[in-house]
Design a protein around this motif. Structure first.
Motif, mmCIF file in Angstrom:
data_model
loop_
_atom_site.group_PDB
_atom_site.id
_atom_site.type_symbol
_atom_site.label_atom_id
_atom_site.label_comp_id
_atom_site.label_asym_id
_atom_site.label_seq_id
_atom_site.Cartn_x
_atom_site.Cartn_y
_atom_site.Cartn_z
ATOM 1 N N ASP A 47 42.965 46.500 43.004
ATOM 2 C CA ASP A 47 43.517 47.258 44.127
ATOM 3 C C ASP A 47 44.941 47.714 43.819
ATOM 4 O OD1 ASP A 47 41.210 46.858 45.569
ATOM 5 O OD2 ASP A 47 41.947 45.061 46.574
ATOM 6 N N PRO A 48 45.407 48.741 44.527
ATOM 7 C CA PRO A 48 46.793 49.168 44.316
ATOM 8 C C PRO A 48 47.755 48.008 44.598
ATOM 9 C CG PRO A 48 45.651 50.668 45.820
ATOM 10 C CD PRO A 48 44.724 49.529 45.559
ATOM 11 N N GLY A 49 48.693 47.790 43.701
ATOM 12 C CA GLY A 49 49.700 46.741 43.893
ATOM 13 C C GLY A 49 49.218 45.351 43.519
ATOM 14 N N GLU A 50 47.970 45.257 43.090
ATOM 15 C CA GLU A 50 47.417 43.940 42.775
ATOM 16 C C GLU A 50 47.771 43.516 41.343
ATOM 17 O OE1 GLU A 50 43.239 41.705 43.852
ATOM 18 O OE2 GLU A 50 43.145 43.715 43.037
ATOM 19 N N PHE A 51 47.859 42.214 41.146
ATOM 20 C CA PHE A 51 48.088 41.634 39.817
ATOM 21 C C PHE A 51 46.838 40.833 39.472
ATOM 22 C CE2 PHE A 51 51.812 40.546 36.982
ATOM 23 C CZ PHE A 51 51.072 39.925 36.002
ATOM 24 N N VAL A 52 46.089 41.319 38.513
ATOM 25 C CA VAL A 52 44.824 40.671 38.152
ATOM 26 C C VAL A 52 44.924 40.142 36.724
ATOM 27 C CG1 VAL A 52 42.371 41.089 37.692
ATOM 28 C CG2 VAL A 52 43.438 42.052 39.738
ATOM 29 N N CYS A 53 44.564 38.880 36.546
ATOM 30 C CA CYS A 53 44.519 38.289 35.203
ATOM 31 C C CYS A 53 43.069 38.094 34.790
ATOM 32 C CB CYS A 53 45.190 36.922 35.189
ATOM 33 S SG CYS A 53 46.957 36.983 34.927
ATOM 34 N N ILE A 54 42.832 38.139 33.506
ATOM 35 C CA ILE A 54 41.505 37.806 32.983
ATOM 36 C C ILE A 54 41.672 36.667 31.977
ATOM 37 C CG2 ILE A 54 41.563 39.642 31.224
ATOM 38 C CD1 ILE A 54 38.496 39.952 31.785
ATOM 39 N N ILE A 55 40.784 35.693 32.114
ATOM 40 C CA ILE A 55 40.823 34.499 31.269
ATOM 41 C C ILE A 55 39.448 34.319 30.637
ATOM 42 C CG2 ILE A 55 40.729 31.963 31.507
ATOM 43 C CD1 ILE A 55 43.169 31.978 33.094
ATOM 44 N N PRO A 171 54.407 53.739 35.321
ATOM 45 C CA PRO A 171 52.968 53.970 35.221
ATOM 46 C C PRO A 171 52.276 53.534 36.515
ATOM 47 C CG PRO A 171 53.519 51.917 34.140
ATOM 48 C CD PRO A 171 54.822 52.502 34.629
ATOM 49 N N LYS A 172 51.110 54.073 36.747
ATOM 50 C CA LYS A 172 50.308 53.589 37.882
ATOM 51 C C LYS A 172 49.854 52.162 37.607
ATOM 52 C CE LYS A 172 48.063 57.768 39.545
ATOM 53 N NZ LYS A 172 46.875 58.588 39.279
ATOM 54 N N ILE A 173 49.604 51.903 36.325
ATOM 55 C CA ILE A 173 48.989 50.629 35.947
ATOM 56 C C ILE A 173 49.687 50.077 34.708
ATOM 57 C CG2 ILE A 173 46.850 49.554 35.103
ATOM 58 C CD1 ILE A 173 45.462 52.059 36.511
ATOM 59 N N MET A 174 49.972 48.793 34.765
ATOM 60 C CA MET A 174 50.536 48.104 33.604
ATOM 61 C C MET A 174 49.437 47.230 33.011
ATOM 62 S SD MET A 174 53.561 47.549 32.251
ATOM 63 C CE MET A 174 55.010 46.989 33.102
ATOM 64 N N ILE A 198 59.919 41.131 39.286
ATOM 65 C CA ILE A 198 59.586 42.559 39.217
ATOM 66 C C ILE A 198 58.365 42.848 40.092
ATOM 67 C CG2 ILE A 198 58.679 44.354 37.674
ATOM 68 C CD1 ILE A 198 60.426 43.006 35.450
ATOM 69 N N ARG A 199 57.430 41.927 40.066
ATOM 70 C CA ARG A 199 56.214 42.077 40.864
ATOM 71 C C ARG A 199 56.585 42.156 42.344
ATOM 72 N NH1 ARG A 199 53.192 38.069 43.311
ATOM 73 N NH2 ARG A 199 50.928 38.311 43.313
ATOM 74 N N ALA A 200 57.513 41.281 42.771
ATOM 75 C CA ALA A 200 57.914 41.283 44.181
ATOM 76 C C ALA A 200 58.654 42.574 44.535
ATOM 77 C CB ALA A 200 58.795 40.070 44.462
ATOM 78 N N LYS A 201 59.421 43.076 43.583
ATOM 79 C CA LYS A 201 60.262 44.248 43.851
ATOM 80 C C LYS A 201 59.467 45.556 43.786
ATOM 81 C CE LYS A 201 64.450 43.473 42.022
ATOM 82 N NZ LYS A 201 65.548 43.550 41.034
ATOM 83 N N THR A 202 58.594 45.667 42.799
ATOM 84 C CA THR A 202 57.971 46.977 42.537
ATOM 85 C C THR A 202 56.499 47.048 42.967
ATOM 86 O OG1 THR A 202 57.202 46.348 40.339
ATOM 87 C CG2 THR A 202 59.427 47.263 40.484
ATOM 88 N N HIS A 203 55.863 45.926 43.202
ATOM 89 C CA HIS A 203 54.419 45.894 43.475
ATOM 90 C C HIS A 203 53.635 46.694 42.426
ATOM 91 C CE1 HIS A 203 55.179 43.791 47.187
ATOM 92 N NE2 HIS A 203 56.127 44.663 47.434
#
Ligand SMILES: Nc1ncnc2c1ncn2[C@@H]1O[C@H](COP(=O)(O)OP(=O)(O)O)[C@@H](O)[C@H]1O
Ligand SMILES: [Mg+2]
Length: 317
Positions: A47-55, A171-174, A198-203
């Motif tokens: 989703d927009p603004g989401e931080f997703v990890c893959i393990i 970028p839209k996506i990192m 940075i996550r808190a500041k920029t989403h």
């Protein structure tokens, strides 16, 4: 929509920024005539603004998925949709940070970041480019080191320049492929703090590969668990039940921390292997089970194969 025991599922989710739909990647066998299916039928959204990890274990195809998201590799099957359009190749909308920094060694930190900025904003004046680059070097706490070249910077500082360069392109996506795995533990910790801030500041919407469970729990909103290959797949999605404003210093004291951590370790130690090659849980690959490990709440995704525990309601766009 699958039934859900969770209230979260009844809230409408935003339209996903990234929708990965039925992704597969096959490579010719090195010696044989056949093909190696690294992964198959991979579906997920971000989703927009989401931080997703893959393990997942080494070799299951995480970097290949990230390279496909970056547009650096093409899937054998399936499609990646970003903002409603199938991606065709690399784009400045999708910045990548790899394990090694990939900076231009003859350029200063500032010039490295400026290079990215001027590729994005070809019409900007030199001072506009400089100011913008400096803003992001400050964000990663590198003010004062901007005129140093990569060889004059520590490993952690170089990785910070890489992060500044990627963020400065806005970028839209990192996309991050184990960005801190080559760093010592202390440096890794401070960079994780940086990314949290940075996550808190920029989403900033971020998709990140890590093999560090604590890193995933600190940074991610959701964690995708990938089985071993060949024919690896996303077996489960873990919703991070830790509070949003978590801090590295005390996150391990939260009651949900060990239920989450144990769940991830159990997956890596046993279930990633048991579920390899499509074994076990006969769920719809479009909706891998979603679990919310938390204190006092058994998480039994492993014992209820096939039953979606919560709606992965962000179905393909
Ligand atoms: N260009 C390629 N040609 C053949 N096999 C490849 C290629 N790229 C990756 N693979 C294979 O795909 C599998 C997954 O690789 P990778 O995505 O790097 O895994 P991970 O990042 O999860 O460790 C590995 O078995 C690897 O050998
Ligand atoms: Mg990899």
């Amino acid at each position: 929509m699958p039934n859900s025991e969770d209230t979260a599922a009844s809230e409408p989710r935003p339209r996903p920024l990234i929708s990965v739909e039925g992704l597969a990647r096959r490579f010719p066998e090195p010696r044989g005539k056949g093909e190696l299916t690294v992964f198959d039928n991979v579906w997920f959204t971000v989703d927009p603004g989401e931080f997703v990890c893959i393990i997942g274990h080494s070799g299951c195809g995480k970097s290949t998925i990230l390279n496909i998201l970056a547009g650096l590799d093409r899937p054998s099957d399936g499609v990646v949709i970003v903002s409603g359009e199938a991606i065709e190749g690399p784009s400045l909308d999708r910045a990548v940070i790899f394990q090694s920094h990939a900076l231009m060694p003859w350029m200063t930190a500032l010039a490295n970041v400026e290079l990215g900025v001027s590729s994005r904003h070809k019409d900007w004046s030199r001072s506009q480019v400089r100011d913008h680059a400096m803003k992001y070097l400050e964000l990663v706490e590198l003010k004062g080191s901007e005129l140093k070249k990569p060889a004059q910077l520590s490993g952690g500082m170089r990785q910070r320049v890489g992060i500044a360069r990627a963020l400065a392109i806005e970028p839209k996506i990192m996309l991050m492929d184990e960005p801190f795995s080559a760093l010592d533990a202390l440096t890794r910790g401070s960079l994780q703090d940086e990314v949290l801030a940075i996550r808190a500041k920029t989403h900033q919407t971020t998709f990140m590969i890590t093999h560090d469970i604590d890193e995933a729990l600190l940074l991610a909103d959701r964690i995708l668990l990938m089985t071993n290959g060949p024919k690896a797949r996303i077996a489960e999605i873990v919703d991070n039940t830790l509070p949003e404003n978590r801090k590295r210093a005390d996150v391990h004291r939260h009651a949900n921390y060990y239920p989450l951590r144990n769940h991830l370790i159990d997956f890596l130690v046993a279930r990633s292997r048991e579920l390899a090659g499509g074994a076990g849980g006969a769920f719809d690959p479009r909706h891998p089970p979603v679990v919310h490990p938390a204190a006092g709440k058994p998480t039994t995704a492993g014992s209820t194969p096939g039953k979606p525990i919560a709606a992965s309601s962000s179905s393909a766009a």
